[in-house]
Design a protein around this motif. Structure first.
Motif, mmCIF file in Angstrom:
data_model
loop_
_atom_site.group_PDB
_atom_site.id
_atom_site.type_symbol
_atom_site.label_atom_id
_atom_site.label_comp_id
_atom_site.label_asym_id
_atom_site.label_seq_id
_atom_site.Cartn_x
_atom_site.Cartn_y
_atom_site.Cartn_z
ATOM 1 N N GLU A 190 45.797 28.313 38.600
ATOM 2 C CA GLU A 190 44.692 27.996 39.079
ATOM 3 C C GLU A 190 43.569 28.618 38.064
ATOM 4 O O GLU A 190 43.585 29.844 37.749
ATOM 5 C CB GLU A 190 44.290 28.318 40.500
ATOM 6 C CG GLU A 190 45.177 27.864 41.478
ATOM 7 C CD GLU A 190 45.083 28.153 43.016
ATOM 8 O OE1 GLU A 190 45.197 27.589 43.756
ATOM 9 O OE2 GLU A 190 44.525 29.411 42.850
ATOM 10 N N THR A 196 41.745 44.375 33.489
ATOM 11 C CA THR A 196 41.842 43.812 34.776
ATOM 12 C C THR A 196 41.750 42.096 34.533
ATOM 13 O O THR A 196 41.066 41.648 33.870
ATOM 14 C CB THR A 196 40.663 44.148 35.535
ATOM 15 O OG1 THR A 196 40.558 45.699 35.500
ATOM 16 C CG2 THR A 196 40.379 43.549 36.894
ATOM 17 N N LEU A 245 41.688 39.028 37.159
ATOM 18 C CA LEU A 245 41.447 38.515 38.581
ATOM 19 C C LEU A 245 41.631 37.074 38.675
ATOM 20 O O LEU A 245 41.007 36.367 37.838
ATOM 21 C CB LEU A 245 40.000 39.168 38.970
ATOM 22 C CG LEU A 245 39.874 40.404 38.879
ATOM 23 C CD1 LEU A 245 38.439 41.037 39.536
ATOM 24 C CD2 LEU A 245 40.726 41.275 40.020
ATOM 25 N N THR A 246 42.228 36.604 39.921
ATOM 26 C CA THR A 246 41.968 35.268 40.009
ATOM 27 C C THR A 246 41.711 34.845 41.496
ATOM 28 O O THR A 246 41.671 35.922 42.311
ATOM 29 C CB THR A 246 43.590 34.328 39.850
ATOM 30 O OG1 THR A 246 44.458 34.577 41.261
ATOM 31 C CG2 THR A 246 44.119 34.897 38.577
ATOM 32 N N GLN A 247 41.445 33.685 41.939
ATOM 33 C CA GLN A 247 40.770 33.450 43.174
ATOM 34 C C GLN A 247 39.391 33.777 43.240
ATOM 35 O O GLN A 247 38.918 34.913 43.228
ATOM 36 C CB GLN A 247 41.442 33.964 44.475
ATOM 37 C CG GLN A 247 43.088 33.464 44.974
ATOM 38 C CD GLN A 247 42.716 32.162 45.201
ATOM 39 O OE1 GLN A 247 41.877 31.837 46.076
ATOM 40 N NE2 GLN A 247 43.765 31.178 44.725
ATOM 41 N N GLY A 289 36.952 33.919 45.504
ATOM 42 C CA GLY A 289 36.683 34.934 46.437
ATOM 43 C C GLY A 289 36.819 36.191 45.802
ATOM 44 O O GLY A 289 35.867 37.090 46.080
ATOM 45 N N VAL A 290 37.858 36.667 45.323
ATOM 46 C CA VAL A 290 38.163 37.838 44.809
ATOM 47 C C VAL A 290 36.915 37.999 43.696
ATOM 48 O O VAL A 290 36.803 39.211 43.373
ATOM 49 C CB VAL A 290 39.763 38.026 44.387
ATOM 50 C CG1 VAL A 290 39.746 39.412 43.605
ATOM 51 C CG2 VAL A 290 40.467 37.863 45.448
ATOM 52 N N ASP A 322 33.600 38.818 45.078
ATOM 53 C CA ASP A 322 33.743 40.318 45.620
ATOM 54 C C ASP A 322 33.546 41.125 44.315
ATOM 55 O O ASP A 322 33.016 42.220 44.373
ATOM 56 C CB ASP A 322 34.817 40.528 46.408
ATOM 57 C CG ASP A 322 35.049 41.750 47.113
ATOM 58 O OD1 ASP A 322 34.156 41.888 47.808
ATOM 59 O OD2 ASP A 322 35.737 42.502 46.642
ATOM 60 N N TYR A 323 34.270 41.151 43.201
ATOM 61 C CA TYR A 323 34.306 41.889 42.235
ATOM 62 C C TYR A 323 32.964 41.990 41.618
ATOM 63 O O TYR A 323 32.462 43.075 41.256
ATOM 64 C CB TYR A 323 35.509 41.535 41.399
ATOM 65 C CG TYR A 323 35.607 42.463 40.065
ATOM 66 C CD1 TYR A 323 36.387 43.791 40.094
ATOM 67 C CD2 TYR A 323 35.093 42.065 38.772
ATOM 68 C CE1 TYR A 323 36.625 44.567 39.073
ATOM 69 C CE2 TYR A 323 35.517 42.869 37.847
ATOM 70 C CZ TYR A 323 35.904 44.054 37.763
ATOM 71 O OH TYR A 323 36.180 44.822 36.713
#
Lengths: 211, 211
Positions: free
Chosen positions: A53, A62, A64-66, A68-69, A72-73
């Protein structure tokens, strides 16, 4: 070193992140993902994100996926667009989950089926079903925005940027701002924030590339 | 004073929370919500949760909704079932969002349409469409569980308890554990945790009440 966001213009989930990066003044650059050319289904992209995705945010080591995460990050890292208390932060998280559970997941699918899939491949009955469920979701948001400029507290948060994203796109999928006056006012408020841009002006790729 | 969880047996989203409360040894009591009798659509329940959804967790003055928020709260409060580092906590959050975005939202809908709606009200074409999308989601989880007992790190977290919930229910919705051996093994591992119970043994209400 700035952040890299794997994205493409049509992705509302990527737009949430692009908008949050921009509004917090974070240095970032887009990496175009050729979703419509099948790139997210290929092994090179799956090595970056096995969930297949967009969006993906990369900063140094780092990944990150999604959305929402990633939101937040960005919020934690910049100290912006989050809640101002533990209760507000939980409320922000609540709306992020609600958006993922009830709004964006179904808007994204409905918009894709309605606009980006050839008519002969469109599964019978699914669009009206999703539109029915979405009507309930718009109703929840409309009711919540009574007497409020923002979803949580008295300023914009990542909850607003998560929920708003797909609602700015021009392709029809059964949502009309005129039907939801408080959502319309709220979307106008977000679009008035300094630095706001339309998704097609913020990320590479849009439907006219494939016309 | 213990926590109260508004729930009913058929709700996989409530089960995630009931299971997390139980496995952390938290004192809690269920408050039965008559979903099938229309309670979540009525004004009394909407006053508790304007989103109209189960579960709701109440502890003193704190009322929380959205299973992801409740799971995060239980984990933070008890210091259990969360990640052991910032990177692990982000990974836990990532799977919570993925579950809400790709797995539970569609399993819940598919299961409801397949089992709890009269056949004449079942919308044409929607179940096969959702099953197709779910097959992709099961595939992502199956691939992730290669060589792993747990979704994140080396012990159970709320990511496991969020993703597993609907997969224990007996009513057919197109998922068979035999087709997904790693998911099958992982579900068995969760069910072997001390205190685990089946959803219908943990929360009030189940289909036989309406038979």
């Amino acid at each position: 070193m700035g952040m890299k966001l794997y994205c493409f213009g049509e992705s509302g989930n990527a737009y949430k992140c692009a908008l949050s990066l921009t509004l917090t003044g974070t240095e970032w650059e887009p990496v175009f993902v050729d979703f419509f050319g099948g790139e997210t289904r290929g092994p090179a992209f799956r090595a970056i994100n096995p969930m297949g995705e967009v969006p993906v945010l990369v900063e140094g080591d780092t990944t990150l996926t999604q959305s929402g995460v990633i939101l937040d990050y960005i919020s934690s890292k910049t100290g912006q667009l989050g809640g101002r208390s533990a209760a507000e932060r939980r409320e922000v998280l609540r709306w992020l989950f609600w958006d993922n559970h009830k709004l964006s997941t179904q808007v994204g699918t409905c918009r894709f089926l309605s606009n980006f899939l050839p008519a002969e491949k469109r599964p019978e009955g699914v669009i009206p079903f999703l539109q029915g469920r979405l009507k309930a979701a718009y109703g929840v948001l409309e009711a919540h925005l009574e007497g409020r400029d923002w979803i949580v507290g008295d300023g914009p948060t990542i909850a607003d940027l998560s929920c708003c994203s797909y609602l700015y796109y021009p392709e029809p999928f059964g949502f009309s701002r005129a039907d939801w006056p408080r959502i319309d006012r709220w979307l106008a408020g977000i679009a008035a924030l300094p630095g706001w841009k339309h998704p097609y002006d913020m990320m590479p790729g849009n439907p006219s590339d494939r016309a």
